[in-house]
Structure formats: C-alpha cells, structure tokens
Scaffold this active site. Structure first.
Site, PDB file in Angstrom:
ATOM      1  N   ASP A 188       3.271  -2.829  -4.386  1.00  0.00           N
ATOM      2  CA  ASP A 188       4.297  -2.144  -3.590  1.00  0.00           C
ATOM      3  C   ASP A 188       5.305  -1.374  -4.436  1.00  0.00           C
ATOM      4  O   ASP A 188       6.481  -1.245  -4.065  1.00  0.00           O
ATOM      5  CB  ASP A 188       5.028  -3.146  -2.670  1.00  0.00           C
ATOM      6  N   LYS A 229       2.930   3.298  -5.194  1.00  0.00           N
ATOM      7  CA  LYS A 229       1.728   3.993  -5.682  1.00  0.00           C
ATOM      8  C   LYS A 229       1.280   5.066  -4.688  1.00  0.00           C
ATOM      9  O   LYS A 229       0.901   6.166  -5.076  1.00  0.00           O
ATOM     10  CB  LYS A 229       0.575   2.983  -5.880  1.00  0.00           C
ATOM     11  N   GLY A 242      -1.372  -1.897   1.108  1.00  0.00           N
ATOM     12  CA  GLY A 242      -0.622  -1.150   2.116  1.00  0.00           C
ATOM     13  C   GLY A 242       0.125  -0.065   1.380  1.00  0.00           C
ATOM     14  O   GLY A 242       1.108  -0.341   0.708  1.00  0.00           O
ATOM     15  N   HIS A 243      -0.408   1.159   1.438  1.00  0.00           N
ATOM     16  CA  HIS A 243       0.188   2.268   0.685  1.00  0.00           C
ATOM     17  C   HIS A 243       0.847   3.229   1.667  1.00  0.00           C
ATOM     18  O   HIS A 243       0.190   3.790   2.534  1.00  0.00           O
ATOM     19  CB  HIS A 243      -0.887   2.992  -0.143  1.00  0.00           C
ATOM     20  N   GLN A 247      -2.626  -3.034  -5.339  1.00  0.00           N
ATOM     21  CA  GLN A 247      -1.911  -4.201  -5.861  1.00  0.00           C
ATOM     22  C   GLN A 247      -1.188  -3.808  -7.158  1.00  0.00           C
ATOM     23  O   GLN A 247      -0.907  -2.638  -7.362  1.00  0.00           O
ATOM     24  CB  GLN A 247      -2.844  -5.397  -6.092  1.00  0.00           C
TER      25      GLN A 247
HETATM   26  P1  GDP Z   1       2.450   0.853  -2.664  1.00  0.00           P
HETATM   27  O1  GDP Z   1       1.734  -0.318  -2.094  1.00  0.00           O
HETATM   28  O2  GDP Z   1       2.626   0.747  -4.145  1.00  0.00           O
HETATM   29  O3  GDP Z   1       1.867   2.173  -2.259  1.00  0.00           O
HETATM   30  O4  GDP Z   1       3.929   0.797  -2.063  1.00  0.00           O
HETATM   31  P2  GDP Z   1       4.326   0.485  -0.525  1.00  0.00           P
HETATM   32  O5  GDP Z   1       4.031   1.686   0.297  1.00  0.00           O
HETATM   33  O6  GDP Z   1       3.797  -0.812  -0.086  1.00  0.00           O
HETATM   34  O7  GDP Z   1       5.884   0.256  -0.694  1.00  0.00           O
HETATM   35  C1  GDP Z   1       6.715   1.220  -1.234  1.00  0.00           C
HETATM   36  C2  GDP Z   1       7.780   1.596  -0.188  1.00  0.00           C
HETATM   37  O8  GDP Z   1       8.810   2.327  -0.811  1.00  0.00           O
HETATM   38  C3  GDP Z   1       7.245   2.513   0.903  1.00  0.00           C
HETATM   39  O9  GDP Z   1       7.908   2.205   2.097  1.00  0.00           O
HETATM   40  C4  GDP Z   1       7.635   3.904   0.422  1.00  0.00           C
HETATM   41  O10 GDP Z   1       7.788   4.833   1.475  1.00  0.00           O
HETATM   42  C5  GDP Z   1       8.950   3.624  -0.230  1.00  0.00           C
HETATM   43  N1  GDP Z   1       9.304   4.507  -1.360  1.00  0.00           N
HETATM   44  C6  GDP Z   1       8.500   5.059  -2.298  1.00  0.00           C
HETATM   45  N2  GDP Z   1       9.247   5.737  -3.207  1.00  0.00           N
HETATM   46  C7  GDP Z   1      10.531   5.580  -2.823  1.00  0.00           C
HETATM   47  C8  GDP Z   1      11.778   6.009  -3.380  1.00  0.00           C
HETATM   48  O11 GDP Z   1      11.853   6.643  -4.421  1.00  0.00           O
HETATM   49  N3  GDP Z   1      12.906   5.630  -2.719  1.00  0.00           N
HETATM   50  C9  GDP Z   1      12.871   4.894  -1.582  1.00  0.00           C
HETATM   51  N4  GDP Z   1      14.024   4.580  -1.009  1.00  0.00           N
HETATM   52  N5  GDP Z   1      11.726   4.480  -1.038  1.00  0.00           N
HETATM   53  C10 GDP Z   1      10.579   4.810  -1.658  1.00  0.00           C
HETATM   54  P1  IMO Z   2      -0.419  -2.905  -2.555  1.00  0.00           P
HETATM   55  O1  IMO Z   2      -1.671  -2.129  -2.906  1.00  0.00           O
HETATM   56  C1  IMO Z   2       1.803  -6.627  -2.725  1.00  0.00           C
HETATM   57  C2  IMO Z   2      -0.521 -10.331  -2.776  1.00  0.00           C
HETATM   58  C3  IMO Z   2      -0.432 -11.250  -1.578  1.00  0.00           C
HETATM   59  C4  IMO Z   2      -0.656 -12.593  -2.254  1.00  0.00           C
HETATM   60  C5  IMO Z   2      -1.690 -12.266  -3.333  1.00  0.00           C
HETATM   61  C6  IMO Z   2      -3.120 -12.582  -2.952  1.00  0.00           C
HETATM   62  O2  IMO Z   2       0.183  -2.479  -1.270  1.00  0.00           O
HETATM   63  O3  IMO Z   2       0.522  -2.901  -3.701  1.00  0.00           O
HETATM   64  P2  IMO Z   2      -4.860 -11.424  -1.291  1.00  0.00           P
HETATM   65  O4  IMO Z   2      -4.766 -11.138   0.173  1.00  0.00           O
HETATM   66  O5  IMO Z   2      -5.049 -10.211  -2.147  1.00  0.00           O
HETATM   67  O6  IMO Z   2      -5.838 -12.496  -1.628  1.00  0.00           O
HETATM   68  O7  IMO Z   2      -3.410 -12.035  -1.667  1.00  0.00           O
HETATM   69  O8  IMO Z   2      -1.551 -10.877  -3.596  1.00  0.00           O
HETATM   70  N1  IMO Z   2      -0.918  -8.942  -2.468  1.00  0.00           N
HETATM   71  C7  IMO Z   2      -0.071  -7.913  -2.509  1.00  0.00           C
HETATM   72  N2  IMO Z   2       1.255  -7.855  -2.732  1.00  0.00           N
HETATM   73  N3  IMO Z   2       1.119  -5.485  -2.527  1.00  0.00           N
HETATM   74  C8  IMO Z   2      -0.207  -5.510  -2.334  1.00  0.00           C
HETATM   75  O9  IMO Z   2      -0.968  -4.397  -2.279  1.00  0.00           O
HETATM   76  C9  IMO Z   2      -0.874  -6.767  -2.266  1.00  0.00           C
HETATM   77  N4  IMO Z   2      -2.145  -7.153  -2.058  1.00  0.00           N
HETATM   78  C10 IMO Z   2      -2.167  -8.492  -2.199  1.00  0.00           C
HETATM   79  O10 IMO Z   2       0.827 -11.171  -0.969  1.00  0.00           O
HETATM   80  O11 IMO Z   2       0.531 -12.996  -2.905  1.00  0.00           O
HETATM   81 MG    MG Z   3       1.994  -1.792  -0.643  1.00  0.00          MG
END
Ligand code: GDP
Ligand code: IMO
Ligand code: MG
Length: 424
Positions: free
Chosen positions: A13, A16, A40-41, A224
């Site tokens: 998270d 990416k 979850g991207h 991840q």
């Molecule tokens: P990922 O799994 O690495 O793709 O990240 P996620 O989407 O799960 O979580 C990142 C969150 O931060 C998302 O809700 C993005 O929209 C948000 N985000 C990304 N870059 C920025 C930033 O520079 N500032 C803020 N406030 N939010 C951001």
């Molecule tokens: P993105 O791509 C954050 C965490 C779960 C748990 C551990 C194992 O959005 O960054 P799993 O279901 O993979 O067997 O769970 O890994 N986890 C993540 N945490 N972002 C993710 O993906 C994750 N995918 C798995 O919360 O701790």
């Molecule tokens: Mg994510």
C-alpha cells in the site's frame, strides 16, 4: 525506459498503483508478476477512482497491453468481476489483456482453506486478506496445483480438479472439522470461465521477451511490499509470493539481465495491514493523525491500516533485497501538520544497537526503534509543481532520507491524482 520495475519497499500500500498508472504513459506493456487478488492498487484519474486487484494498473490506458504473468495466482471469479466493473468506463479490456498459460488458479476451496487456517491459528493468525493466496501457492509448490493450460483442456481439468477436491476434503473434514465440498459445481463454473477467458491465455514469457527484443518499453508492476516477501519479509507474517525484484524473473520467465531500473515506492511514513511486527508503529495521537489524514484503510479488505514512522533499517533491507536504484516517495502531503517527523535509524535489541532486521519475528517485535527527529511543516503542499516549491522542512526531510538510504529520490507524490507528482 526499456524495462522499469515498480516494487513496494514497505508492507504494501505504498502507492504502487498510482506510479504504475503514471509510468504507463511511457510504457507499451505492463506486467503483473506475483501475488493475486490480495492486492489493492488505487488509481485516481480526475474524480474517478479505480481499485485494481488482479488487473495491472496500466489497464486504464486503452492503447497498452497488460499481462498477468505466470507468477500470479489467478482467481477467475475476481478477474471477471473486475473486467465487468471496468466495462462502463473503459470498454472491453479483454482485448488488451494476456494471461499466462502457466499461471495457477485460485480455486474456491483455497479461499475456504485460507479462512479455516486463520481461524485455527487463533491469536497467532496472520491476518490474511482471505483471498486464498497461501493455500494456492502451497498447492503450487507442493506440485499439485491447477494451471491455466489445464483449464483449457476439459478432460485433463476434470481429473485434476477431482484429485484436488478429494485431497482438500480430507484436510477440510479431518483437520478443520468443516464440511466437504463437491467438485461438480466447481467443474461446471470453471468450464464456463474457460470459455470466457481462453482468448487471452498464451505463453506470456515468449510474448514479453519478444516485446523486449523489439525495443518496447516494459513496466513490471509489483504487488504487496518487500517486507511481505516470502523470503525476505517478516516471516511468518508475510504473503506467499516473491514480492522483491527477483520475483520478476521467475514470475515472468525472462532472464534477470532484463531487469534494469528498479523503482522502490516508499510512503513518507509507514503502514501495515494485518498482524506481525512493526517496530515504528505509533500508538499515540501521531499514529491516529497519520491514519486519519492518509485515509489509511485497506483497499482490498477495508481494514484500518496500522500507522507509524519511516524505518530506515527496514528500507535498507528492502533496497538490498531488490537492488532498488531509484526511490519514489508517496503521501508526503500527509505529513503536513506534524510538528515533529521521526526517522528510525537503528533498533535496540537486548541492549544492543543493531542496523539490520532480525530473522525472527519475535525479535523484531521486541526491538526498540531509535529515532532521529526533524521539525515538521504545516503548509498544504498539494499544489506544489516543482521540488523547489516544497517547504524547506519537507525538503530537509527528503534530503535526510536520501542521505540515509543512499539511493536517489527521483519522484515525489503529493496527492492521489495522476498528475500531482513532482519529478526531481
Ligand atoms: P498500492 O497497493 O501500493 O497501490 O497502494 P494503495 O492503493 O493500496 O494505497 C495507497 C493509497 O494512497 C491510495 O488510496 C492512493 O490513492 C493514495 N495515494 C497515493 N499517492 C498519494 C499521495 O501522494 N498523497 C495522498 N494523500 N494519497 C496518495
Ligand atoms: P498491495 O499490492 C498490504 C498482507 C495481509 C496479511 C499478509 C498475508 O495492495 O500492496 P495474504 O492474503 O497475502 O496471504 O495475506 O499480507 N497483504 C497486504 N498488505 N497490501 C497488500 O497488497 C497486501 N497483500 C497482502 O494483510 O498481513
Ligand atoms: Mg494496496
């Protein structure tokens, strides 16, 4: 560009999805190489929000090819839902999507096993996403899994499914005291799925290599984060795939010499969702404030993300493991309003100062972070267009990170939106 890789440098998270979407403008092919629908991207385009789980984040660009390579475990139900959800806004994305014939299938019983395993662990549970990831990779590595190539051959698929259901039923009934499942409904559903996705299934290793040879720009999208890697992460509180850059080669079937620029995405603070050690987790108001301002809720499960300060020890571990040679910072805007910004530069374990991540999760749980403190900034930075426009204290923080990490910070994200990104 040639090949560029996006790797999460923390516990996932990091943002990416935003960077993949942004860099897709310069890419021809975007490749997911590991993980599954546990990812979850989030991508924000103007006022529109997209959360992608299995589809590469480049799928939003209609003239690019997205690839789900062999290292990914594919839950077809989830994939079809995602494709359906995008239909209205992006049209039929299956015309620009390829799926490896070697990718393993996440089956309904993997999700049942995932939940049953977590229940049985009680307070030692990992806090998985419940997407069947661990059990699917377990079948893969115990050489019992089912792959896309078998799904395309109904005769082979039926017998493989029967074997797998029989074995799983032993585990479900005898180990977990759950009801047995029947293979018949699964068979019918999956043969229907096969009809829906067969036109996308191919040898993606050959496809990606051909594209590289033709001089196309390839973007590898990690899911991840490095600290969730099965080898290098905080085992056993990890996911079941290779999230570090080494996973690109095994997960796509192209040689490691093709992996060039490796961008580590680093959130300006740290979050973690699920259980496991997190040395810099902040249980005071500062942690709550980061959680609120950063809207830190899991994009897949909606769980609250645990929040804390940036951790140089774990970041250096991630940089080493993946050979990260460029850093992209995200969410710098969220730090605005903090009086003091903390940077963990070492750990103390049993009275000793250490600069590495111990192999045992129980040791990592017992470390005390050693912090350096820097003055924060109050300005709203979401309108800044250049590095020079950032407040001096924000620049000081970034420069200190760069000095400690010994990798250049090339990009700084200050808002979720695609264009709100500063290139240095
Ligand atoms: P990922 O799994 O690495 O793709 O990240 P996620 O989407 O799960 O979580 C990142 C969150 O931060 C998302 O809700 C993005 O929209 C948000 N985000 C990304 N870059 C920025 C930033 O520079 N500032 C803020 N406030 N939010 C951001
Ligand atoms: P993105 O791509 C954050 C965490 C779960 C748990 C551990 C194992 O959005 O960054 P799993 O279901 O993979 O067997 O769970 O890994 N986890 C993540 N945490 N972002 C993710 O993906 C994750 N995918 C798995 O919360 O701790
Ligand atoms: Mg994510």
């Amino acid at each position: 560009m040639a090949t560029t890789s996006i790797i999460g440098a923390q516990w996932g998270d990091e943002g990416k999805g935003k960077y993949v979407d942004l860099l897709t403008e310069k890419a021809d092919v975007i490749v997911r190489f590991q993980g599954g629908a546990n990812a979850g991207h989030t991508v924000i385009v103007k006022d529109d929000k997209f959360v992608l789980h299995l589809l590469p984040s480049g799928i939003l660009h209609d003239n690019k090819i997205s690839v789900i390579a062999q290292g990914v475990v594919v839950d077809i139900e989830s994939l079809l839902n995602e494709i359906e959800e995008l239909k209205e806004r992006c049209g039929d994305v299956t015309t620009r999507l390829l799926i490896s014939d070697r990718a393993h299938l996440v089956m309904p019983y993997h999700k049942i096993l995932d939940k049953a395993s977590e229940e049985s662990l009680g307070d030692k549970k990992i806090g998985t996403t419940g997407r069947g990831i661990g059990p699917c990779y377990t079948d893969k590595y115990s050489r019992k899994g089912i792959r896309m190539a078998e799904l395309l051959r109904p005769d082979i698929f039926e017998s493989r499914l029967k074997e797998n259901v029989e074995r799983t039923n032993q585990i479900l009934t005898k180990l977990y005291n759950k009801e047995a499942i029947s293979h018949e409904t699964i068979l019918k559903t999956y043969l229907d799925y096969a009809e829906k996705i067969k036109h996308m299934i191919c040898d993606t290793s050959i496809y990606v290599e051909t594209q590289i040879k033709e001089g196309k720009n390839i973007l590898f999208e990690g899911a991840q984060g490095s600290l969730l890697d099965i080898e290098m992460g905080t085992y056993p509180f990890v996911t079941s795939s290779h999230t570090i850059s080494g996973g690109i080669s095994t997960g796509t079937g192209i040689g490691p010499h093709h992996i060039e620029k490796i961008i580590g995405v680093v959130k300006a603070y740290t979050t973690r969702v699920g259980a496991g050690p997190f040395p810099t987790e902040d249980f005071t108001n500062a942690g709550t404030s980061l959680q609120d301002k950063g809207h830190e809720f899991g994009a897949t499960t909606g769980r609250k993300r645990r929040c804390g300060w940036i951790d140089i020890v774990s970041l250096k571990h991630a940089i080493r493991a993946s050979g990260i040679n460029s850093i992209a910072i995200t969410k710098l805007d969220v730090l605005s309003g903090e009086n003091t910004i903390k940077i963990c530069t070492a750990y103390e374990l049993n009275g000793e100062n250490i600069q590495f991540m111990p192999a045992l999760a129980s040791d990592l749980d017992n470390v005390t972070p050693i912090y350096e403190e820097m003055p924060g900034f109050d300005e709203d930075i979401t309108g800044c267009k250049t590095y020079d426009e950032l407040p001096q204290n924000a620049k000081n923080y970034l420069m200190r990170l760069e000095e400690l990490l010994e990798v250049r910070i090339d990009t700084i994200s200050i808002h979720p939106e695609r264009n709100k990104t500063i290139f240095r």
